[in-house]
Structures are given as C-alpha cells and as structure tokens.
Design a protein around this motif. Structure first.
Motif, mmCIF file in Angstrom:
data_model
loop_
_atom_site.group_PDB
_atom_site.id
_atom_site.type_symbol
_atom_site.label_atom_id
_atom_site.label_comp_id
_atom_site.label_asym_id
_atom_site.label_seq_id
_atom_site.Cartn_x
_atom_site.Cartn_y
_atom_site.Cartn_z
ATOM 1 N N SER A 77 0.807 -1.223 0.000
ATOM 2 C CA SER A 77 0.000 0.000 0.000
ATOM 3 C C SER A 77 0.842 1.276 0.000
ATOM 4 O O SER A 77 0.285 2.372 -0.046
ATOM 5 C CB SER A 77 -0.942 0.000 1.208
ATOM 6 O OG SER A 77 -0.219 0.061 2.419
ATOM 7 N N ALA A 78 2.152 1.165 0.031
ATOM 8 C CA ALA A 78 3.035 2.342 0.074
ATOM 9 C C ALA A 78 2.760 3.354 -1.040
ATOM 10 O O ALA A 78 2.823 4.563 -0.784
ATOM 11 C CB ALA A 78 4.501 1.907 0.054
ATOM 12 N N ASP A 87 8.429 8.945 -7.392
ATOM 13 C CA ASP A 87 7.617 9.229 -8.574
ATOM 14 C C ASP A 87 6.809 8.026 -9.033
ATOM 15 O O ASP A 87 5.878 8.164 -9.816
ATOM 16 C CB ASP A 87 8.516 9.702 -9.727
ATOM 17 C CG ASP A 87 9.193 11.031 -9.400
ATOM 18 O OD1 ASP A 87 8.616 11.806 -8.619
ATOM 19 O OD2 ASP A 87 10.292 11.268 -9.915
ATOM 20 N N SER A 88 7.179 6.857 -8.565
ATOM 21 C CA SER A 88 6.504 5.646 -9.014
ATOM 22 C C SER A 88 6.147 4.796 -7.802
ATOM 23 O O SER A 88 6.565 5.074 -6.675
ATOM 24 C CB SER A 88 7.431 4.847 -9.943
ATOM 25 O OG SER A 88 8.562 4.389 -9.209
ATOM 26 N N ALA A 89 5.383 3.737 -8.061
ATOM 27 C CA ALA A 89 5.025 2.822 -6.984
ATOM 28 C C ALA A 89 6.282 2.188 -6.396
ATOM 29 O O ALA A 89 6.429 2.084 -5.172
ATOM 30 C CB ALA A 89 4.069 1.754 -7.502
ATOM 31 N N THR A 90 7.189 1.797 -7.264
ATOM 32 C CA THR A 90 8.435 1.188 -6.800
ATOM 33 C C THR A 90 9.254 2.185 -5.980
ATOM 34 O O THR A 90 9.819 1.828 -4.937
ATOM 35 C CB THR A 90 9.267 0.683 -8.001
ATOM 36 O OG1 THR A 90 8.468 -0.246 -8.740
ATOM 37 C CG2 THR A 90 10.548 0.027 -7.552
ATOM 38 N N MET A 97 10.830 1.187 2.514
ATOM 39 C CA MET A 97 11.797 0.180 2.945
ATOM 40 C C MET A 97 13.027 0.811 3.590
ATOM 41 O O MET A 97 13.594 0.248 4.524
ATOM 42 C CB MET A 97 12.221 -0.696 1.769
ATOM 43 C CG MET A 97 11.127 -1.633 1.299
ATOM 44 S SD MET A 97 11.558 -2.495 -0.231
ATOM 45 C CE MET A 97 12.912 -3.492 0.311
ATOM 46 N N LEU A 98 13.436 1.961 3.094
ATOM 47 C CA LEU A 98 14.635 2.632 3.601
ATOM 48 C C LEU A 98 14.339 3.659 4.701
ATOM 49 O O LEU A 98 15.254 4.279 5.228
ATOM 50 C CB LEU A 98 15.389 3.295 2.445
ATOM 51 C CG LEU A 98 15.897 2.317 1.376
ATOM 52 C CD1 LEU A 98 16.492 3.077 0.202
ATOM 53 C CD2 LEU A 98 16.887 1.322 1.954
#
Length: 114
Positions: A77-78, A87-90, A97-98
């Motif tokens: 859900s991030a 800028d992207s889902a990744t 994560m970081l």
C-alpha cells in the motif's frame, strides 16, 4: 484495487480520528508487540521455557507471521501513502523500505527468518 490499496494504507498508518478499524489495528499491533516482548523474556527463563517452551515458540511463530503480513501490506500500500517520496510505486516502496520505520520492521522480522 486502487480503492482497496488506499484503504489498506489508511488502516496500516496511524489511525485518524473516527477511523475505528485503523485504531483497532494500531491497538492490536501495539498489544502484540508488548505481549511478544513478555513472551521472549519468559522464554529466557529456563524453568519457564522447560514447561511452556512449545507454547511460547508457537506464539512467536504466529506473531512473526502477523508482523510479516503487516510489513507486506505496508509495502503493497506504500504507493497510496501521501507522505512517501517517489515518482513511481516502486520508488515509494523503496522509500518506505529505507525509512526508519521500514528498517525497524524488517530488522524485527529478520532474526526469525534467519
């Protein structure tokens, strides 16, 4: 799916006033952390571990499974989290994560998996 992802993001982050589900999830996770800490302390006492070792281990495995599901839901859900940069889902997932919270969540899980 986007609405579901948005709702999961709302639930997994700090509960807003009036959002009973989010508040209950916050309370449940906080309580689970506390009970898990108590279980780990009890497990370190040999006389208690001798009697309740299997039950304490089972509780730990259930807890780890819940915490892993929480981490996975937070990652999934991030992209819907407005405070995360990217800028992207990744990119947003990597930001989570970081982040301090993401690293703490991962470090809490790793010992059980390793």
């Amino acid at each position: 799916m986007r609405i579901t992802q948005q709702r999961i993001a709302e639930i997994m982050n700090k509960g807003r006033f009036g959002d009973r589900i989010s508040k209950r999830v916050d309370f449940f996770l906080s309580l689970l952390i506390l009970v898990n800490l108590i279980a780990v302390c009890l497990e370190s006492v040999d006389s208690i571990a001798a009697i309740y070792g299997p039950q304490l281990f089972a509780f730990e495995m259930i807890s780890v499974t819940i915490f892993a599901a929480e981490y996975a839901l937070r990652l999934w859900s991030a992209p819907m989290h407005p405070d995360l940069k990217g800028d992207s889902a990744t990119g947003k997932r990597l930001t989570y994560m970081l982040s301090f919270t993401g690293i703490i969540d991962l470090l809490a899980l790793l010992p059980s998996f390793l």
